[in-house]
Design an enzyme around this catalytic site. Structure first.
Site, PDB file in Angstrom:
ATOM      1  N   CYS A  54      27.340  12.863 -15.693  1.00  0.00           N
ATOM      2  CA  CYS A  54      28.693  12.306 -15.547  1.00  0.00           C
ATOM      3  C   CYS A  54      29.557  12.766 -16.714  1.00  0.00           C
ATOM      4  O   CYS A  54      29.079  12.932 -17.819  1.00  0.00           O
ATOM      5  CB  CYS A  54      28.613  10.781 -15.530  1.00  0.00           C
ATOM      6  SG  CYS A  54      30.213  10.001 -15.205  1.00  0.00           S
TER       7      CYS A  54
ATOM      8  N   CYS B 119      31.089   6.810 -20.834  1.00  0.00           N
ATOM      9  CA  CYS B 119      31.152   5.381 -21.180  1.00  0.00           C
ATOM     10  C   CYS B 119      30.090   5.067 -22.235  1.00  0.00           C
ATOM     11  O   CYS B 119      28.953   5.536 -22.143  1.00  0.00           O
ATOM     12  CB  CYS B 119      30.955   4.510 -19.944  1.00  0.00           C
ATOM     13  SG  CYS B 119      32.184   4.829 -18.665  1.00  0.00           S
TER      14      CYS B 119
ATOM     15  N   CYS C 217      26.376   3.714 -21.281  1.00  0.00           N
ATOM     16  CA  CYS C 217      25.707   4.252 -20.098  1.00  0.00           C
ATOM     17  C   CYS C 217      24.823   5.457 -20.422  1.00  0.00           C
ATOM     18  O   CYS C 217      25.261   6.408 -21.063  1.00  0.00           O
ATOM     19  CB  CYS C 217      26.768   4.645 -19.082  1.00  0.00           C
ATOM     20  SG  CYS C 217      26.110   5.509 -17.667  1.00  0.00           S
TER      21      CYS C 217
ATOM     22  N   GLY D  25      26.813   9.132 -11.952  1.00  0.00           N
ATOM     23  CA  GLY D  25      28.085   9.813 -11.682  1.00  0.00           C
ATOM     24  C   GLY D  25      29.212   8.855 -11.332  1.00  0.00           C
ATOM     25  O   GLY D  25      29.002   7.674 -11.075  1.00  0.00           O
ATOM     26  N   GLU D  26      30.421   9.397 -11.371  1.00  0.00           N
ATOM     27  CA  GLU D  26      31.626   8.651 -10.981  1.00  0.00           C
ATOM     28  C   GLU D  26      32.003   9.156  -9.582  1.00  0.00           C
ATOM     29  O   GLU D  26      32.458  10.295  -9.423  1.00  0.00           O
ATOM     30  CB  GLU D  26      32.731   8.925 -12.013  1.00  0.00           C
ATOM     31  CG  GLU D  26      34.151   8.669 -11.550  1.00  0.00           C
ATOM     32  CD  GLU D  26      34.406   7.247 -11.034  1.00  0.00           C
ATOM     33  OE1 GLU D  26      34.048   6.283 -11.706  1.00  0.00           O
ATOM     34  OE2 GLU D  26      34.988   7.125  -9.932  1.00  0.00           O
TER      35      GLU D  26
ATOM     36  N   SER E  11      31.969   2.344  -6.109  1.00  0.00           N
ATOM     37  CA  SER E  11      32.336   1.847  -7.432  1.00  0.00           C
ATOM     38  C   SER E  11      33.057   2.950  -8.219  1.00  0.00           C
ATOM     39  O   SER E  11      32.679   4.113  -8.148  1.00  0.00           O
ATOM     40  CB  SER E  11      31.048   1.463  -8.157  1.00  0.00           C
ATOM     41  OG  SER E  11      31.328   1.136  -9.485  1.00  0.00           O
TER      42      SER E  11
ATOM     43  N   SER F  34      34.978  -0.932 -12.274  1.00  0.00           N
ATOM     44  CA  SER F  34      34.318  -1.322 -13.523  1.00  0.00           C
ATOM     45  C   SER F  34      35.389  -1.692 -14.536  1.00  0.00           C
ATOM     46  O   SER F  34      36.157  -0.829 -14.964  1.00  0.00           O
ATOM     47  CB  SER F  34      33.506  -0.150 -14.075  1.00  0.00           C
ATOM     48  OG  SER F  34      32.598   0.278 -13.106  1.00  0.00           O
TER      49      SER F  34
ATOM     50  N   HIS G 237      34.986  -4.427 -17.405  1.00  0.00           N
ATOM     51  CA  HIS G 237      34.249  -4.672 -18.651  1.00  0.00           C
ATOM     52  C   HIS G 237      35.024  -5.326 -19.790  1.00  0.00           C
ATOM     53  O   HIS G 237      34.424  -5.869 -20.701  1.00  0.00           O
ATOM     54  CB  HIS G 237      33.531  -3.402 -19.138  1.00  0.00           C
ATOM     55  CG  HIS G 237      32.718  -2.751 -18.071  1.00  0.00           C
ATOM     56  ND1 HIS G 237      31.963  -3.454 -17.155  1.00  0.00           N
ATOM     57  CD2 HIS G 237      32.547  -1.449 -17.728  1.00  0.00           C
ATOM     58  CE1 HIS G 237      31.367  -2.634 -16.319  1.00  0.00           C
ATOM     59  NE2 HIS G 237      31.706  -1.411 -16.628  1.00  0.00           N
TER      60      HIS G 237
ATOM     61  N   HIS H 192      21.227  -4.666 -20.867  1.00  0.00           N
ATOM     62  CA  HIS H 192      20.007  -4.458 -21.644  1.00  0.00           C
ATOM     63  C   HIS H 192      20.217  -3.212 -22.483  1.00  0.00           C
ATOM     64  O   HIS H 192      20.526  -2.149 -21.942  1.00  0.00           O
ATOM     65  CB  HIS H 192      18.797  -4.324 -20.715  1.00  0.00           C
ATOM     66  CG  HIS H 192      18.569  -5.578 -19.940  1.00  0.00           C
ATOM     67  ND1 HIS H 192      17.917  -6.658 -20.468  1.00  0.00           N
ATOM     68  CD2 HIS H 192      18.978  -5.954 -18.709  1.00  0.00           C
ATOM     69  CE1 HIS H 192      17.911  -7.640 -19.583  1.00  0.00           C
ATOM     70  NE2 HIS H 192      18.542  -7.236 -18.502  1.00  0.00           N
TER      71      HIS H 192
HETATM   72 FE1  SF4 Z   1      28.087   6.043 -16.672  1.00  0.00          FE
HETATM   73 FE2  SF4 Z   1      29.606   5.441 -14.574  1.00  0.00          FE
HETATM   74 FE3  SF4 Z   1      30.723   5.699 -17.021  1.00  0.00          FE
HETATM   75 FE4  SF4 Z   1      29.766   7.832 -15.698  1.00  0.00          FE
HETATM   76  S1  SF4 Z   1      31.482   6.534 -15.068  1.00  0.00           S
HETATM   77  S2  SF4 Z   1      29.472   7.363 -17.870  1.00  0.00           S
HETATM   78  S3  SF4 Z   1      27.963   6.990 -14.652  1.00  0.00           S
HETATM   79  S4  SF4 Z   1      29.246   4.140 -16.373  1.00  0.00           S
END
Ligand code: SF4
Length: 340
Positions: A110, A114, A117, A155-156, A187, A209, A211, A285
């Site tokens: 990805c 983030c 992640c 992935g996004e 998502s 997402s 957060h 976690h």
């Molecule tokens: Fe991870 Fe999703 Fe962010 Fe890509 S978009 S870095 S898969 S949380």
């Protein structure tokens, strides 16, 4: 060799025309690809042998078996599928009561980076095709039992918009898997142009997402905030008519001492008031290389209660499959979960 699996009916019509085959062959092929349980072109028994031979000069059926599968004590399974450059993508199957949810990946790695992640830390290796995405459903043992699909793996999804939309078309079309779009959730971290296209072109549910509701904090957690601030994402969502059936939800990973305070409850309530939506709180976690830790259960519960009291429908996801680290992309932090 190109793959038939993952082609839309329109693409099959073009292929059939190019190969000089009868037009109705396209529909016969889509039935074999998406409605029957076969794995090779020779098993398409209502096609003439000559037709099958012509198809085989250019195409293979296109299913890829999993390379490895691990099963958790709670029944969750993690499948690994091979992709480009000897890399793997992860697919999670989560059984619960009468539901079987599968979490699919949409990219290898990805770009979004983030902070929390594992996939983001791997960097980006490539996009999956619609066929690669759907293979994660058709090539698992439980494919005939699948009731729900979430695009929350590696992935996004909206950074691979065309292939994701194509896979959704095949999943929900009457000539394809004929699944209800209400059983599919995509998502995103909030790529606004992709989100607009997704909302216009598909009827599947949207999960964003979030957060944190605060700009500065979100910028640190999710670099995308510099490009598409949350305010812009919410503006777009508020301007869209979701109707009665379609759902928008917000994913919220709970980081201890970072985004779990009363000020966050207050700002979330302000931002989301009047919007028909749901917040899903997710236990975190820790992963290597980040200073973030997860909020303890009592804080998560209090956060949920406070939001619900303020009229924001909020649930806590149950962790699944932890013993096999059945987690990919967002799920490496979101775990494999369902709401409580
Ligand atoms: Fe991870 Fe999703 Fe962010 Fe890509 S978009 S870095 S898969 S949380």
């Amino acid at each position: 060799m190109d793959k038939l699996f993952g082609k839309t009916l329109d693409e099959l019509k073009e292929i059939v025309a190019e190969l000089g085959l009868l037009a109705y062959t396209a529909r016969q092929i889509s039935d074999w690809l998406y409605k029957k349980d076969i794995h090779d072109i020779d098993a398409m028994s209502n096609l003439a042998k000559r037709t099958r031979d012509i198809l085989k000069t250019r195409f293979e059926f296109g299913l890829t078996p999993s390379h490895n599968v691990q099963e958790s004590i709670d029944g969750t399974k993690k499948y690994l599928f091979p992709t480009i450059d000897r890399k793997f993508i992860e697919t999670a199957m989560i059984p619960e009561d009468d539901r079987v949810t599968v979490c699919v990946s949409s990219q290898v790695g990805c770009k979004m980076g983030c902070l929390f992640c594992m996939t983001g830390k791997q960097g980006f290796q490539g996009n999956l095709t619609a066929g690669d995405i759907l293979n994660q459903l058709k090539s698992i043992d439980e494919w005939q039992k699948i009731t729900n699909i979430v695009y929350m793996g590696m992935g996004e999804p909206l950074d691979n918009l065309n292939e994701v939309l194509k896979s959704l078309e095949i999943l929900t079309s009457e000539w394809g898997f004929a699944m209800s779009p209400r059983r599919i959730t995509v998502s995103t971290i909030g790529l606004v142009p992709g989100m607009k296209s997704f909302l216009d072109k598909s009827e599947c549910h949207l999960a964003v997402s979030m957060h944190t509701p605060f700009d500065e904090e979100r910028r640190e957690l999710m670099p995308i905030q510099n490009v598409y601030p949350l305010e812009e994402v919410l503006k777009e969502i508020r301007s869209f008519d979701f109707g009665r059936q379609r759902r928008v939800s917000f994913e919220y990973i709970m980081f201890n001492g970072v985004n779990d305070t009363p000020a966050h409850v207050k700002e979330l309530t302000r931002l989301l008031s009047g919007l028909r939506c749901r917040i899903n709180l997710i236990r975190f976690h820790p992963i290597p290389g980040t200073p973030l830790t997860g909020s303890p259960d009592h804080k998560i519960q209090a956060f949920k209660d406070a939001l619900n009291k303020n009229g924001i429908l909020t649930t806590i996801r149950a962790s699944r499959g932890q013993d096999i680290y059945a987690a990919c992309g967002l799920l490496s932090t979101k775990e494999l979960m369902r709401k409580e």
